[in-house]
Design an enzyme around this catalytic site. Structure first.
Site, PDB file in Angstrom:
ATOM      1  N   GLY A 248       0.828  -1.213   0.000  1.00  0.00           N
ATOM      2  CA  GLY A 248       0.000   0.000   0.000  1.00  0.00           C
ATOM      3  C   GLY A 248       0.858   1.258   0.000  1.00  0.00           C
ATOM      4  O   GLY A 248       2.099   1.188   0.026  1.00  0.00           O
TER       5      GLY A 248
ATOM      6  N   LEU B 255       0.214  -2.231   9.024  1.00  0.00           N
ATOM      7  CA  LEU B 255      -0.441  -1.271   8.123  1.00  0.00           C
ATOM      8  C   LEU B 255      -1.500  -1.935   7.254  1.00  0.00           C
ATOM      9  O   LEU B 255      -2.257  -1.250   6.567  1.00  0.00           O
ATOM     10  CB  LEU B 255       0.603  -0.621   7.198  1.00  0.00           C
ATOM     11  CG  LEU B 255       1.868  -0.048   7.852  1.00  0.00           C
ATOM     12  CD1 LEU B 255       2.698   0.690   6.806  1.00  0.00           C
ATOM     13  CD2 LEU B 255       1.520   0.892   8.994  1.00  0.00           C
TER      14      LEU B 255
ATOM     15  N   SER C  37      -6.663   5.502  12.968  1.00  0.00           N
ATOM     16  CA  SER C  37      -7.120   6.484  11.974  1.00  0.00           C
ATOM     17  C   SER C  37      -8.001   7.579  12.581  1.00  0.00           C
ATOM     18  O   SER C  37      -8.785   7.333  13.505  1.00  0.00           O
ATOM     19  CB  SER C  37      -7.937   5.739  10.908  1.00  0.00           C
ATOM     20  OG  SER C  37      -8.654   6.625  10.106  1.00  0.00           O
TER      21      SER C  37
ATOM     22  N   GLU D 194     -10.481   8.540  11.249  1.00  0.00           N
ATOM     23  CA  GLU D 194     -11.856   8.116  10.948  1.00  0.00           C
ATOM     24  C   GLU D 194     -12.544   7.627  12.232  1.00  0.00           C
ATOM     25  O   GLU D 194     -13.767   7.591  12.316  1.00  0.00           O
ATOM     26  CB  GLU D 194     -11.800   7.024   9.880  1.00  0.00           C
ATOM     27  CG  GLU D 194     -13.082   6.672   9.180  1.00  0.00           C
ATOM     28  CD  GLU D 194     -13.696   7.795   8.347  1.00  0.00           C
ATOM     29  OE1 GLU D 194     -14.874   7.680   8.022  1.00  0.00           O
ATOM     30  OE2 GLU D 194     -13.000   8.788   8.051  1.00  0.00           O
TER      31      GLU D 194
ATOM     32  N   TYR E  25     -15.613   0.842   8.595  1.00  0.00           N
ATOM     33  CA  TYR E  25     -14.152   0.990   8.673  1.00  0.00           C
ATOM     34  C   TYR E  25     -13.753   1.647   9.999  1.00  0.00           C
ATOM     35  O   TYR E  25     -12.848   1.183  10.700  1.00  0.00           O
ATOM     36  CB  TYR E  25     -13.656   1.828   7.486  1.00  0.00           C
ATOM     37  CG  TYR E  25     -12.207   2.260   7.597  1.00  0.00           C
ATOM     38  CD1 TYR E  25     -11.175   1.394   7.238  1.00  0.00           C
ATOM     39  CD2 TYR E  25     -11.874   3.532   8.069  1.00  0.00           C
ATOM     40  CE1 TYR E  25      -9.842   1.792   7.345  1.00  0.00           C
ATOM     41  CE2 TYR E  25     -10.544   3.935   8.176  1.00  0.00           C
ATOM     42  CZ  TYR E  25      -9.540   3.056   7.815  1.00  0.00           C
ATOM     43  OH  TYR E  25      -8.222   3.456   7.929  1.00  0.00           O
TER      44      TYR E  25
END
Ligand code: NAP
Ligand code: F7E
Length: 331
Positions: free
Chosen positions: A11, A78, A127, A129, A151
């Protein structure tokens, strides 16, 4: 020589982190999922210093083998299903990989540490988020978490599991609460790269416009190369902890469009941009802005690339890529 194991090495962040650790003299192992994964082949070509191990965050035995084979000093977790919009359509998969996968990785590391006696340090990719429907502006390490997507919920699970392993088993396990970070390596499904690619293609006459979702959402966007430095710094501390990593600036999607189109000399971008409800989310995170005071004070971390330079860098990169692709098609 230190040794690191990185999950999610194919990624965006995995690639930057592998380069950073290699430059620091680490031996780098990377976990690649899947049979004949083309990203693994590409990694072997572009990052020959990485020793590739096969494994999947869903498969504890593969993680235990990867940790035993690499004998790491540091593990950077990750790997994740990381696209928020996709997480509503694949909520169970996201929960398993992005949430329970963290538990699998922690267990693999704990098992290895207890058998080998080696003090392995662990980094979890948490995160912004997780802040979701934000309860405080700006958001810091103690801000109440209120995730707004499958998520985000999965990341909260991984975050608390990391803290729990630190407290239960005296593991050196740190959680980096990273705000959005982008680069020319960002996947094209994320809004910054979707815009930079479209702007390049519109400028070159290869595309007529771009369709987006919510143009009013605001994000604290930084450069991925700066953010992987923070991951490494966290694992160099005597004590494991949690850190917010952010620039402290927020910008809307409209501001992103201002800068991206300005790079190709367009000021009236509205004529190229339309919106479609299919790019809207069932529950949106309207505003993110991080307070990275703790990281600045304890880690001495500072971002080096600002929003304007980041977006222009991405557009210029996509102009080069699209120009080369067009030349290859019409030599
Ligand atoms: P990314 O580009 O989407 O990379 C995700 C990586 O996870 C890929 O290498 C992917 O492998 C791997 N992966 C997916 N499912 C897996 C599985 N079942 N087993 C093993 N590996 C698996 O994400 P990124 O932007 O580099 O982000 C890195 C991490 O930071 C992620 O955990 C993300 O959630 C988190 N994060 C990112 C941001 C950001 O703004 N970028 C901010 C905060 C946190 P394949 O390519 O083979 O699928
Ligand atoms: O969306 C809005 C969208 O998909 C940003 C991941 O790395 O960062 C990332 O998650 C904003 C949202 O990133 C489109 O509604 C409008 O408000 O680029 P994104 P994200 O959802 O913030 C966090 C920190 C992570 O941890 C995640 O792994 O942009 N938006 N129109 C759009 N977004 C997309 N993707 N596509 C659009 O057309």
């Amino acid at each position: 020589m230190k040794t690191a194991l990185i999950t999610g090495i194919t990624g965006q962040d995995g690639l930057y982190l592998s380069e950073l650790l290699h430059d620091k003299g680490y031996k780098v192992f990377g976990l690649v999922q899947g049979q004949n994964n083309p990203k693994g082949e590409s990694l072997a070509r572009t990052h020959p210093f990485v020793e590739i191990l096969s494994g999947n965050l869903l498969d504890l035995s593969s993680l235990m083998r990867a940790v035993a084979d690499s004998e790491p000093d540091e593990v950077y977790n990750l790997g994740a299903v990381s696209f928020v919009a996709y997480s509503w359509q694949n909520a169970r998969l996201t929960s398993d990989v992005t949430g329970a996968g963290v538990l699998n990785m922690l267990e693999a590391v704990r098992f290895y540490r207890d058998r080998s006696g080696k003090d392995v340090r662990f980094y979890q990719a948490s995160s912004s988020e997780m802040f979701g429907k934000v309860q405080q502006v700006p958001q810091c390490e103690s801000t109440l978490l209120w995730p707004r997507s499958p998520y985000g919920v999965a990341k909260v699970y991984g975050h608390y599991m990391t803290i729990n392993y630190r407290e239960s088993y005296d593991m050196h396990a740190s959680s980096g609460i990273l705000f959005n970070h982008e680069s020319p390596r960002r996947g094209p499904e994320f809004v910054t790269r979707k815009v930079s690619q479209a702007v390049a293609r519109i400028h070159l006459g290869l595309q007529s416009g771009i369709t987006l979702g919510n143009l009013d959402a605001k994000r604290d966007w930084g450069f991925a190369g700066d953010y992987v430095r923070a991951m490494w710094l966290m694992l160099q501390q005597d004590t494991a902890d949690d850190y917010v990593i952010a620039t402290g600036e927020t910008h809307s999607i409209k501001e992103l469009l201002d800068v991206a189109f300005d790079e190709v000399g367009v000021s009236d971008w509205e004529r190229y941009v339309s919106t479609d409800p299919r790019f809207m989310r069932p529950a949106e995170v309207d505003l993110l802005i991080g307070d990275a005071t703790k990281a600045r004070k304890v880690l001495g971390w500072e971002p080096e690339v600002d929003f304007d330079s980041l977006i222009r860098m991405m557009v210029r990169h996509d102009l080069d890529v699209q120009t080369a692709a067009a030349a290859a098609t019409n030599p």
